[in-house]
Structure formats: C-alpha cells, structure tokens
Design an enzyme around this catalytic site. Structure first.
Site, PDB file in Angstrom:
ATOM      1  N   ASP A 261       7.503   4.021  16.911  1.00  0.00           N
ATOM      2  CA  ASP A 261       7.164   5.435  16.937  1.00  0.00           C
ATOM      3  C   ASP A 261       7.399   5.965  15.525  1.00  0.00           C
ATOM      4  OD1 ASP A 261       6.424   7.950  17.763  1.00  0.00           O
ATOM      5  OD2 ASP A 261       7.753   7.987  19.495  1.00  0.00           O
ATOM      6  N   TRP A 262       6.732   7.063  15.193  1.00  0.00           N
ATOM      7  CA  TRP A 262       6.739   7.562  13.819  1.00  0.00           C
ATOM      8  C   TRP A 262       8.143   8.067  13.458  1.00  0.00           C
ATOM      9  CZ3 TRP A 262       2.751   5.377  15.289  1.00  0.00           C
ATOM     10  CH2 TRP A 262       1.583   5.265  14.533  1.00  0.00           C
TER      11      TRP A 262
END
Length: 735
Positions: A261-262
């Site tokens: 995930d970012w």
C-alpha cells in the site's frame, strides 16, 4: 512505438533473419519466458523493477523492451490521471470515468452475476486507459460500523465476500488488467491504521478474515495482492512473514506479486525477506527527500542494491521478487492479446445502473408506502443535502472524476416529469465546499441560512407535500465514510435525527433514504414508515433510486452486514476491543463477528444480516434433504420451494445457514454456507438446490492447525435473512 521496435538488432543481421528472443515469444510457456528474461537482466535492472518510478508507475527494462507497469486506484472506477510525483490530478480532459456503485452495494446484490458484470465493465475501463493493475477489490471484513472504509468492502461474512470477489477478479483480468486484492490483511479500521498491531486468534484469522482473500487467489486467480498498513504480530502487513510468505505464497500457492500500500513499507530487511515484491508510495510527496531521484531511496531500491553488492543478503529473494513482477508484467503490459477496452460506454452506464438497482435495500415499508405512484400524488418534498451532494468524489483513494453523476433530486425530477410538483429543501448542512479532489460539484452548496432556519423551511415544505423523501445519512467527509479516519459514533451527523423526527410529526408519508456505506443508528425507526438503504451508487445513483422508489424496479438487495441498535451491540465494541489509537489491538470477540455475535449473545439487531424487503411477497416451503447422513466423501442435496405469493414480479435471495449442534470448540449458532437469487413472476414457484459437503461443516482447530469436522448432529437453516428462517432440517455427519 511498440515493444518490438525497442529491441536492438545485431549488426549485420537483417530484420527478416533475426530470431525473436524467447521472453518475447508468446508461443512458449510463461515460466520459460520469465527465466529467459531473468538471464538477460543486470542486477541494477532487477532492482529497478521492484519499486515505483512515479506516484502510480514502476519501471520496466527499456533495454529489453519490457514496458513499465501502471497502476490505478479502484475499486469503484478508474481514478483520474495524476501528476507524476503528486496526489493532485494532472488536469487531463479525457480521463473521466464511469463511477460504479461502492462495493457494499455490490455485495448487497447477493448476486455473483452482478459481480462478474462489475468486474468486466471496470476492467474494460482500466484497459482503455492503458492501466495494468487495478488497485481493488477490497475484501476486508466489516468488524465495526465505525470503520471509515467499510464502504469499499464486501460486508461482514466471509462466505458472502468470497462468492462475490471471485467473479469480480476473473472478469477484470480477462481484460489483461490485474486485480490487486486488498488490504491483506486485518485492515479493519482506519484510525491509527499505520500503528495498530492486531492481536487475533488463529481461528478468527482463518475462519473470518482470510477466506475472501483465499478465494480471490485460489479460485479467482488474482495476479496481485496489496499488503495492509496495520501490523500483525509486530510486523507491518506489507512485509509480514506469516501473512505473505507462510500463508499467501506458501499455503495458498500465490504466484503473483505483492504490492505495498502507498507508504506502507517501513523496514528494508523485512521488505527483502518477508514477501514484498513491489514498493509504492514510500514518500508520498515525490521528490522531497533531497536525493537526485527519491524513488531510488525506497527500501527495495538503492538500500537493497547496496546490501546485495556487499553480500549481506543473497540473490534468492531478489530473483523470486523479479520473477513475480515479470509474471505480472507479462500477464498485463506485455500481453499482446488483450482486448482494447472501452470507456463510458452505454453498456457500462447500464451496468452501473443495474448493479445499483439490485443493491438498493428496502429496510422497512410499513403500510406499503412504497412504491410511489406518480399519478396518485401532486407534490413531493425532497429534503436533505444528500439529495444533491456529489458522492463519487471524496472519501480517499476511491474518489473519482466521473463523466457525470445523477443526483437523487435529478433522478426524481426526471422520473416524474411535469406530472408532479417536486420541491427541494436542504434541511441540514453537511458541507459547503464546491470542490472535492479537484472535481467541481454540480450543485451550489453555499448556504446563508442558519440550522434552525433550514429546519423550519424543511418542515414547511413537508407540510404541503403528499410524500416526503428525505435523503440523509453519511458522506465522504473525514470521520464519516472516508479513508484515514473512523467515524466517531454510530449516530447520523448534522443533527439529522432531530430533523427526521420533526418531519415525521408533520407528514406521516415519510420515506428515509440512508445514503451511506455503513450502518447507522435509527432512534426514530418506530416513527418512520419506510426506510431505504441507498449506498453510494455512482454515476447512475439518482436514476437507480428513482427506479426503486417509483416501482420501475422491484428492490431485491440484502444487507451484507448487520445494523445494530446500539454501538455496544456490536462484538468489537461490546468487548471494548475497538481501539482507535496506536498499539496492540486485541480482537476479543474472536470469530463472533456481525450476526455471529448477535446470535451468540441473543441481542436483536435493528436490521439483520441478509435482510431486505420486496414489493411482492415470497414463501419458502418444503425444505428437505435427500437423506439425513453425510459421510466423509459424500454430499447431501437440500431443496426448498420458493413461491412468489404477491402481485409483482420480483427476486428473493434464498439463504442457507448451517449450525453445529455440539462441538469441542465454541462455534457460531449458524453460519452462511449458500445462497441463490431467484426471480419469479406472481404465482410462480421454483425449487432451489444446495449441495452440502463436509467442507461446509469444518472449523479451524488452532491447536491442530487444521480444518476439522466432528461427527454429530447439524442443522440446515433456510431463510431470507439470518434472523428470518423459514425452514430447518437436521442431519448427521459420520466420520
């Protein structure tokens, strides 16, 4: 310029004589191509494909003609094109999309065919925009109604989520676009999502929180999986050895790529050793680290390269990661046989409307106030900000730049035409900004009136109307249905409870349409004759809602999660184990999530899991099995007769639950094990069939670390919700 034109041609060799490199030859196996490409790549090229080069893309191998990979946020539509290094939109004029209903609405259809339609349609839009990885769908379990991101997921039940996620993934990937199933795993709240360390027992992990991911991987064939922000057993989800190495890649045999995930990667050594393959967003504002190229400072970039060059880590983990990224690339960007896709087609808009209509849930309809017959009314008062507020924007990464969004008010006005006088009053203020995520709202939300003046004007309009349609609920603001924050209570915001109660006093013909992706409390429920769960319905929201409210479509949606009366009726809150702050968060309710908790404790819900009414009526009868004993290698055939006993065509979802009458370990009273959505004309009947196997009876024994089924008596419950069982039949399992 195509892939082939990027390849060098040896001196003295004509184009007609050169041999196609094995890794570009699509007539050989995928694994042969991967191994050939691996042999040709330098150490630096291998490292380069493991991390981002921009906000949403990662490098390929230009020297070999292997293209870069491009990701796009989903799961409800294709996100507007972003700037290279920033979250802001790039300002393109050709990147508007079809906004599909939120995944809670898709789950509420209880119809895998709708999931397939959704996946096919959104996959075509991603392909048209030349995206390789769609960051969705999300299948985190609905543990608490406060989770700000519940609207992106598929409800509280692992079986329902499993059956709905598989066709979505399969149909997306038929377009040569990878589904990236998220967020693996235990990302069940947004507050302190980067610092919450989940402590959950192995039974709950295996029976509740992992089955939908497993189905997406093993049945859906997902090509990528996104790690979660939270920690589990002290390690972040994006580099968690047990989740990624032992379970996902080990037990389940996942051959795709794990994408962070970012901003979810925190430790270089763990990122190397614990299963992460592709790192994104570690510095979410791009180039501010001071390095020549901040992306080269990612954990899987120069720091990893340095460790390799110094011999601190071996190349075995590196090669496994590169193989997985190449496998993802060959299946998507390098796939020359994928279709062209399409964007904002009439078929996509029709699909969005059909899914929305099937997902809308009729919660209450006392006195059959719905559907509204336009020829029987002269004036309709539409009250509430959510009748005009854009809901395809905001809420975090799922925010969209839709080609258009039909508001509920617009849909109602178009449905009745000039036959009925439609008046509108705002009623409350939930937001004043005319812009969200770079998209300008289609309705002026500026307001000069006070809250009291808005209330008075709303009541005045309601008194003069034949019917009042109140559109309220939540929105995509922080601490509502929004990423990175949880709700602060189960209550409706903006003093809507007071407004609803006062509307009910001045006009008995009141319909409340709750626009949300979450359960809300309804202290006024006894005073309101009709309630509709309207979700976030995307581009066609207003048209779909008017289709149902005026009877063009007979509602058939069923709740994918329980509506509790009070917040403390929910298992996570009853056990005081919802912790919005950082630190260890123990899931004290264990596997008793949603209706499982309500039934264990004998606490009646406001609206049960699986509940949803129709404009017609159905009867379930003659529930029976072909025999009463099930053996280890056998199966049972259960049948039930469904009859439409009303005066309209309609659809009903027949639900099968199974309960173990006696077990060595605690088990739920019953659990969903099958469902089928059936459409019948008035007076028509049909036999619904279910096959029960030993797998449907198993539970996870955390001491044996195995799925087991014990001999004994079981009960099959057939009904139309977890709380509305119409027939039961007992049977026995013989080991």
């Amino acid at each position: 310029m195509g892939i082939w034109s990027l390849l060098p041609i040896a001196c003295g060799t004509s184009a007609g004589d050169r041999q196609l490199p094995l890794y570009l030859d699509e007539s050989v196996s995928l694994e042969e191509r991967i191994e050939d490409a691996m042999k040709r790549m330098t150490l630096e090229e291998k490292i380069a494909v493991l991390h981002a080069q921009s906000k949403f893309s990662s490098r390929g191998v230009p020297r070999l003609g292997i293209p870069e990979l491009w990701c796009t946020d989903g799961p409800h539509g294709i996100r507007a094109e972003g700037a290279w290094d920033e979250w802001r939109q790039a300002g393109w004029t050709n990147d508007s999309c079809t906004a599909f209903p939120a995944l809670t609405c898709l789950a509420a259809t209880w119809n895998p065919a709708m999931s397939a339609l959704y996946g096919r349609s959104i996959g075509e839009e991603a392909r048209y925009r030349d995206k390789d990885v769609l960051l969705g769908p999300g299948v985190n379990i609905y543990r608490t109604p406060l989770n700000g991101r519940n609207f992106e997921y598929m409800g509280e039940d692992p079986y329902l989520a499993s059956r709905m996620v598989v066709p979505y993934v399969q149909e997306v990937q038929k377009n040569g676009v990878a589904a990236c199933v998220k967020h693996f795993a235990l990302n069940n709240q947004e507050s302190s999502r980067h610092t919450t360390d989940v402590d959950v027992d192995d039974r709950a992990l295996s029976e509740i929180y992992l089955p939908a991911f497993r189905a997406a991987v093993q049945e859906g064939g997902a090509w990528s999986v996104m790690g979660s922000y939270n920690l589990y057993r002290g390690e972040h989800g994006c580099h968690n050895r047990r989740l990624l190495c032992d379970i996902l890649k080990g037990e389940w045999g996942f051959d795709g790529a794990v994408i962070s995930d970012w901003g979810g990667t925190h430790n270089t050594e763990q990122a190397i050793a614990n299963g992460l393959d592709l790192e994104f967003g570690t510095w979410t504002n791009g180039l501010s680290s001071g390095a020549k190229n901040a992306y080269d400072s990612y954990h899987l970039a120069f720091p990893y390269l340095d460790l390799l060059r110094r011999g601190v880590v071996s190349e075995s983990d590196l090669d496994d990661k590169v193989r997985r990224v190449l496998r993802l690339n060959f299946r998507t960007a390098m796939n020359t046989h994928k279709p062209f896709g399409s964007l904002n087609s009439p078929e996509h808009l029709m699909a969005a409307r059909q899914i929305a209509c099937e997902g809308i849930v009729l919660l209450k309809n006392e006195g059959e106030i719905l559907p509204i017959n336009p020829s029987g009314v002269k004036k309709i008062a539409v009250i509430g900000e959510n009748a005009v507020k854009m809901m395809t924007v905001g809420g975090g990464s799922s925010s969209l730049k839709a080609r258009y969004e039909c508001s509920p008010l617009e849909g109602i006005v178009k449905a009745v035409g000039d036959r009925v006088d439609v008046i509108y009053e705002r009623g409350y203020i939930g937001g004043l900004s005319p812009m969200s995520d770079g998209v300008v709202a289609g309705y002026d939300l500026s307001e000069s009136r006070t809250a009291d003046e808005l209330l008075v004007d709303a009541l005045t309009a309601a008194r003069t109307a034949d019917v009042v349609l109140f559109f309220g609920g939540l929105n995509k603001n922080s601490h509502q249905d929004c990423e990175d924050s949880d709700r602060l209570s189960l209550s409706l915001p903006y003093d809507q409870d007071r407004l609803i109660r006062e509307l009910a006093q001045v006009n008995r013909n009141l319909v409340v349409v709750n626009i949300s992706g979450n359960a809300v409390s309804m202290p006024w429920i006894a005073e309101v004759p009709a309630v509709v769960q309207g979700w976030y319905l995307g581009s066609e929201a207003g048209y779909a809602l008017s289709d149902v409210l005026f009877g063009k479509v007979n509602p058939s949606g069923k709740l994918p999660f329980t509506f509790p009366v009070h917040l403390e009726d929910n298992g996570a809150h009853a056990t005081n184990s919802y912790m919005p702050g950082p630190g260890v968060n123990r899931y004290a309710e264990g596997l008793f999530v949603g209706y499982r908790w309500h039934e264990k404790q004998g606490v009646a819900p406001l609206f049960a899991f699986g509940h949803g009414l129709s404009y017609t009526t159905f009867e379930i009868s003659d529930v029976r099995m072909d025999r009463d004993r099930l053996t280890k290698s056998g199966s049972l055939h259960l049948t039930a007769r469904l009859t439409n006993t009303g005066e309209r065509s309609g659809s009903e979802v027949v639900q099968l639950y199974i309960g173990d009458e006696k077990s060595s370990l605690p088990r739920p009273v019953k659990e969903l094990k099958g469902f089928e959505k059936v459409t019948l004309n008035p007076g028509e009947e049909r036999t619904v069939n279910f096959i029960i196997t030993p797998d449907d009876l198993k539970y996870y024994d955390d001491e044996k670390h195995a799925w087991v089924v014990e001999p004994g008596r079981f009960t099959a419950h057939v009904g139309v919700s977890s709380a509305d069982i119409r027939g039961t039949v007992a049977f026995y399992y013989d080991a």
